[in-house]
Design an enzyme around this catalytic site. Structure first.
Site, PDB file in Angstrom:
ATOM      1  N   GLY A  35       0.794  -1.217   0.000  1.00 11.31           N
ATOM      2  CA  GLY A  35       0.000   0.000   0.000  1.00 11.31           C
ATOM      3  C   GLY A  35       0.831   1.273   0.000  1.00 11.31           C
ATOM      4  O   GLY A  35       2.061   1.257   0.107  1.00 11.31           O
ATOM      5  N   HIS A  36       0.131   2.389  -0.093  1.00 12.48           N
ATOM      6  CA  HIS A  36       0.794   3.693  -0.122  1.00 12.48           C
ATOM      7  C   HIS A  36       1.629   3.906   1.141  1.00 12.48           C
ATOM      8  O   HIS A  36       1.250   3.507   2.242  1.00 12.48           O
ATOM      9  CB  HIS A  36      -0.243   4.814  -0.259  1.00 12.48           C
ATOM     10  CG  HIS A  36      -1.161   4.933   0.931  1.00 12.48           C
ATOM     11  ND1 HIS A  36      -0.828   5.631   2.074  1.00 12.48           N
ATOM     12  CD2 HIS A  36      -2.387   4.411   1.153  1.00 12.48           C
ATOM     13  CE1 HIS A  36      -1.808   5.559   2.950  1.00 12.48           C
ATOM     14  NE2 HIS A  36      -2.774   4.816   2.416  1.00 12.48           N
ATOM     15  N   ASP A  37       2.795   4.489   0.966  1.00 14.16           N
ATOM     16  CA  ASP A  37       3.681   4.882   2.068  1.00 14.16           C
ATOM     17  C   ASP A  37       4.216   3.715   2.894  1.00 14.16           C
ATOM     18  O   ASP A  37       4.766   3.927   3.975  1.00 14.16           O
ATOM     19  CB  ASP A  37       2.985   5.887   3.000  1.00 14.16           C
ATOM     20  CG  ASP A  37       2.585   7.152   2.267  1.00 14.16           C
ATOM     21  OD1 ASP A  37       3.485   7.884   1.823  1.00 14.16           O
ATOM     22  OD2 ASP A  37       1.369   7.392   2.115  1.00 14.16           O
ATOM     23  N   VAL A  38       4.065   2.501   2.411  1.00 16.38           N
ATOM     24  CA  VAL A  38       4.669   1.355   3.097  1.00 16.38           C
ATOM     25  C   VAL A  38       6.189   1.463   2.998  1.00 16.38           C
ATOM     26  O   VAL A  38       6.734   1.857   1.965  1.00 16.38           O
ATOM     27  CB  VAL A  38       4.179   0.027   2.480  1.00 16.38           C
ATOM     28  CG1 VAL A  38       5.054  -1.147   2.924  1.00 16.38           C
ATOM     29  CG2 VAL A  38       2.725  -0.224   2.850  1.00 16.38           C
ATOM     30  N   GLY A  45       1.044   2.730   4.972  1.00 17.32           N
ATOM     31  CA  GLY A  45       1.806   3.219   6.108  1.00 17.32           C
ATOM     32  C   GLY A  45       2.443   2.157   6.971  1.00 17.32           C
ATOM     33  O   GLY A  45       3.088   2.486   7.975  1.00 17.32           O
TER      34      GLY A  45
END
Length: 222
Positions: free
Chosen positions: A141-144, A161
């Protein structure tokens, strides 16, 4: 063609070979010439049409071999780190492999020697550390943030995250809640659901995930 050599000759290496062949069909200039493996019993054998060339000493046995980059194709994080660090100590080169059937955000960041196999999604501003392997059908996912030498088994789901330290072994079909942190060297069992932070070197199973024991030796001690 650009020659490459697979570091490792086990199951993951055969999956990576399939990924290389998919890249060839997509028009990429890449040609695997064989495997390097620490197991001398495999030397000289042929696996999926490619020879096991030998150990890392193979690179010093003829001129020009050291110019051929490796793809790190060893499944276990600790074994991969050991072999990669020895190869780097010898001055050998590495390259990455991203299967053409990967959705990779233009805003994602990939480290050195990363492997991402078919069907994965790597979203906006995700960061993948050096020599991490992401197996088939994973969602990042985003910002992982993934550290170095992690392994994500098929079907892993990392919510936005989430943060994984170095050398995390994340099991098949396991998932995280958004924003969870998993410490370096942790082992996450298949189908586990991680809803809270996991300490370094913990072995976690179940839904919700619970710590069963701690892996020894610790990631930092090897």
């Amino acid at each position: 063609m650009s020659k490459v050599i697979l570091l490792g000759a086990g199951g993951l290496a055969r999956e990576v070979l399939d990924g290389i062949e998919a890249c060839q069909r997509a028009g990429q200039d890449i040609q695997p010439i064989g495997y390097i493996d620490a197991d001398a019993a495999l030397w000289g054998q042929e696996i999926n049409g490619l020879p096991v060339l030998g150990g890392l000493d193979w690179f010093d046995e003829a001129p020009g071999r050291r110019d051929i980059p490796l793809i790190a194709a060893i499944g276990a994080p600790r074994s991969r780190r050991h072999m990669v660090q020895e190869a780097l100590r010898r001055g050998l080169q590495f390259t990455s492999l991203v299967h053409p059937a990967v959705h990779l955000s233009s805003r994602a960041q990939l480290g050195l020697g990363v492997v991402i196999l078919a069907g994965c999604v790597v979203e906006n501003r995700a960061s993948i550390g050096d020599f991490t392997v992401i197996n088939n059908l994973c969602f990042i996912g985003h910002d992982v943030q993934l550290g170095a030498y992690c392994t994500l088994a098929p079907g892993a789901l990392l919510a936005g995250g989430s943060r994984l330290g170095d050398g995390v072994d994340f099991g098949i079909g396991a998932a995280t809640r958004q924003g969870v942190t998993i410490g370096s060297g942790a082992v996450i069992g298949g189908q586990a659901m991680i809803v809270e932070d996991v300490p370094a070197n913990a072995v976690v199973v179940g839904v919700p995930g619970r710590v069963m024991r701690f892996f020894t030796p610790a990631w930092e001690e090897e």
